[in-house]
Structure formats: C-alpha cells, structure tokens
Design a protein around this motif. Structure first.
Motif, PDB file in Angstrom:
ATOM      1  N   UNK A  26      -8.358   1.497 -11.655  1.00 13.60           N
ATOM      2  CA  UNK A  26      -9.067   2.757 -11.430  1.00 13.60           C
ATOM      3  C   UNK A  26      -9.609   2.852 -10.011  1.00 13.60           C
ATOM      4  N   UNK A  27     -10.214   1.773  -9.523  1.00 11.37           N
ATOM      5  CA  UNK A  27     -10.782   1.802  -8.178  1.00 11.37           C
ATOM      6  C   UNK A  27      -9.695   1.912  -7.118  1.00 11.37           C
ATOM      7  N   UNK A  28      -8.586   1.205  -7.324  1.00 10.26           N
ATOM      8  CA  UNK A  28      -7.461   1.285  -6.386  1.00 10.26           C
ATOM      9  C   UNK A  28      -6.906   2.704  -6.339  1.00 10.26           C
ATOM     10  N   UNK A  29      -6.758   3.310  -7.508  1.00 13.15           N
ATOM     11  CA  UNK A  29      -6.248   4.683  -7.578  1.00 13.15           C
ATOM     12  C   UNK A  29      -7.193   5.654  -6.878  1.00 13.15           C
ATOM     13  N   UNK A  30      -8.497   5.465  -7.087  1.00  9.92           N
ATOM     14  CA  UNK A  30      -9.479   6.352  -6.454  1.00  9.92           C
ATOM     15  C   UNK A  30      -9.420   6.241  -4.936  1.00  9.92           C
TER      16      UNK A  30
ATOM     17  N   UNK B 282       1.757   6.986  -6.788  1.00 10.37           N
ATOM     18  CA  UNK B 282       0.788   8.033  -7.121  1.00 10.37           C
ATOM     19  C   UNK B 282       1.411   9.417  -6.909  1.00 10.37           C
ATOM     20  N   UNK B 283       2.076   9.589  -5.769  1.00 11.26           N
ATOM     21  CA  UNK B 283       2.712  10.875  -5.481  1.00 11.26           C
ATOM     22  C   UNK B 283       3.823  11.180  -6.480  1.00 11.26           C
TER      23      UNK B 283
ATOM     24  N   UNK C 157      -3.653  16.335 -12.358  1.00 10.76           N
ATOM     25  CA  UNK C 157      -3.988  15.170 -13.181  1.00 10.76           C
ATOM     26  C   UNK C 157      -5.299  14.539 -12.720  1.00 10.76           C
ATOM     27  N   UNK C 158      -6.054  14.006 -13.658  1.00 10.89           N
ATOM     28  CA  UNK C 158      -7.256  13.256 -13.329  1.00 10.89           C
ATOM     29  C   UNK C 158      -6.878  11.888 -12.778  1.00 10.89           C
ATOM     30  N   UNK C 159      -7.795  11.305 -12.030  1.00 10.79           N
ATOM     31  CA  UNK C 159      -7.554   9.976 -11.468  1.00 10.79           C
ATOM     32  C   UNK C 159      -7.268   8.956 -12.567  1.00 10.79           C
TER      33      UNK C 159
ATOM     34  N   UNK D 163       0.810  -1.209   0.000  1.00 14.37           N
ATOM     35  CA  UNK D 163       0.000   0.000   0.000  1.00 14.37           C
ATOM     36  C   UNK D 163       0.845   1.262   0.000  1.00 14.37           C
ATOM     37  N   UNK D 164       1.918   1.253   0.784  1.00 15.29           N
ATOM     38  CA  UNK D 164       2.810   2.413   0.817  1.00 15.29           C
ATOM     39  C   UNK D 164       3.467   2.604  -0.547  1.00 15.29           C
TER      40      UNK D 164
END
Length: 260
Positions: free
Chosen positions: A40-44, A15-16, A27-29, A8-9
C-alpha cells in the motif's frame, strides 16, 4: 542503483497498466495495490510521483486515480510519428464515411495486433475508441493479414505450437487450418473474419505494404452480420483493396507484387 531504477520503472508501469485496463473508471490506491501485488505504501508513493508528472490524475470528488493527460499526449505524439498512421488516417476515415461501417487499421505488436486507427460510419457507432486495443492474430481479419508473409515455420514461431485460443465455434484453432486459410487469402488479396472473434460480427481486411512489399499493416471493414450481409461484399472488397493500395503507395510501394 541501475537495478533499483529498473525495478521502480517496472512498478510504475504496472500501476499504469492496471489503470489503463480498468473497465470501471478511476481506481482507489487500495484497488491498484491489490491488482499489482505492491504494498500500500509503495503504491501510494508511486501514485504521488506519477500524479506530479501528469501520468495519472486524481478524480475531483474521490480518492481515485485515472490515466493522466501526459499519457494521452504521449499516445497522440506516438501515433503522429508513426508512418502507417499518418498515411492511413485520412483514407480510412474517408472510407468509413463513404460506406457507413467501421474501418480499422492495425499493425503487428509481438504476437498480437494493435489498432492504430479506428473510424465509425453512420451505421456502426461505438461509445469507445479501438485505438491502442489488442486483438488476436488468428481470429481477426486484420490479424490474418499481418500473417500473410509468414510460412508455416514462421507462424509457429510467432504463435507457438499449442492449439490457438478459441473465441467462438468459428475460430480457427489448428495451425494447418490457419495456414490453409492464409493461402486462400493470398490468392484473393483479402482476409475474412466470419464470427471468429465475436458472434454476430463479419469483417474483411486487406494488407498494407511498405516500399519493399512487406506487409506492415492491414485495414479492415467490419460490422454487424446483418449489416454486412445487406451489402455487396465484392464491391466492399474492391473498395478496401483500392484504399489499402493507396496507403501502400504512400509508404513507398511502387512496384507490382509477384503472385506466389
């Protein structure tokens, strides 16, 4: 459980990293998901958590994300805790104001350099900060200074055995040529960069040493080729070495450095 936390980290860090590397703003998700390879769901979900913590922020008028205030605060705290930054900030800023050119301070991070300080003189304004940016060691004056303590084996261990990346026709790409350049730099006390990283740019850098006389950072003067060639480089070099020595003394250097 530990593996899930670590994963998860790692995903949050990716993402960062994508947001930090963006050259087009927020940027959009969906863009972040595509760049990271995450679903997509993980990113959200990650963006939601990071937004709650202040690590990312959502743009006011669009569903896009940018680096948040918490990251900026952490970066500032990290700089303020760094002894090289603390000792070099004021002298580097004074030098930039005095000569009107760009003055940077960098340190070694892995196999590249990272900027800790960046100041602009009146003749060298920029629309962005160099702090936190990375540059190759072999193609920049700052980077070469950070290599001065290494012998041939140390250089290869750090930079690898392959030919070094080329950025311009002037870039040093052979290890033997780089070693020879560093030998000359040790004698004159500064490293030079003549359109090796970018065309039209010239720079000089001096090493910054700690209490044990080890090179721990470097400070540079740089500018457009036309501006630099209008100046007396010998005078600039003397000024730069004096400031580097002042910072080194602040870091605890109290004895002369034997000539190799």
């Amino acid at each position: 459980m530990a593996g899930e936390i670590q994963q998860g980290i790692g995903r949050a860090a990716s993402v960062l990293a994508v947001l930090g590397a963006s050259t087009t703003g927020p940027l959009r998700a969906s863009d972040i998901a595509r760049a990271t390879g995450l679903g997509t769901s993980t990113t959200a979900r990650l963006l939601g958590t990071l937004e709650e913590l202040g690590y990312v922020t959502k743009a006011a008028d669009s569903p896009s994300y940018a680096i948040g205030a918490t990251i900026l605060a952490l970066a500032s705290e990290g700089l303020n805790q760094n002894p090289v930054h603390r000792e070099s900030r004021a002298p580097a800023q004074e030098l930039a104001q005095r000569i009107g050119l760009s003055v940077n301070v960098g340190v070694l991070d892995g196999s590249s350099l990272i900027y800790l300080c960046h100041f602009e003189g009146a003749l060298a304004p920029k629309s962005h900060s160099m702090i936190g940016l990375r540059q190759p060691l072999h193609a920049s004056a700052l980077g070469k200074c950070l290599l001065l303590d290494l012998d041939a084996d140390g250089l290869r261990a750090l930079l690898g055995d392959e030919p070094l990346p080329r950025y311009t026709a002037n870039t040093i790409t052979e290890h033997a040529a780089l070693a020879a350049e560093l030998a000359v730099a040790r004698e004159r006390g500064v490293c030079m960069e003549d359109q090796e990283l970018a065309l039209g740019r010239l720079g000089i850098a001096a090493p910054i040493r700690d209490a044990n006389a080890r090179v721990v950072a470097a400070i540079s003067i740089s500018g457009r080729l036309s501006l630099m060639r209008e100046r007396d480089l010998d005078v600039l070099t003397e000024d730069l070495i004096e400031v580097a020595d002042r910072i080194s003394v602040g870091l605890g250097l109290i004895s002369a450095i034997p000539s190799s």
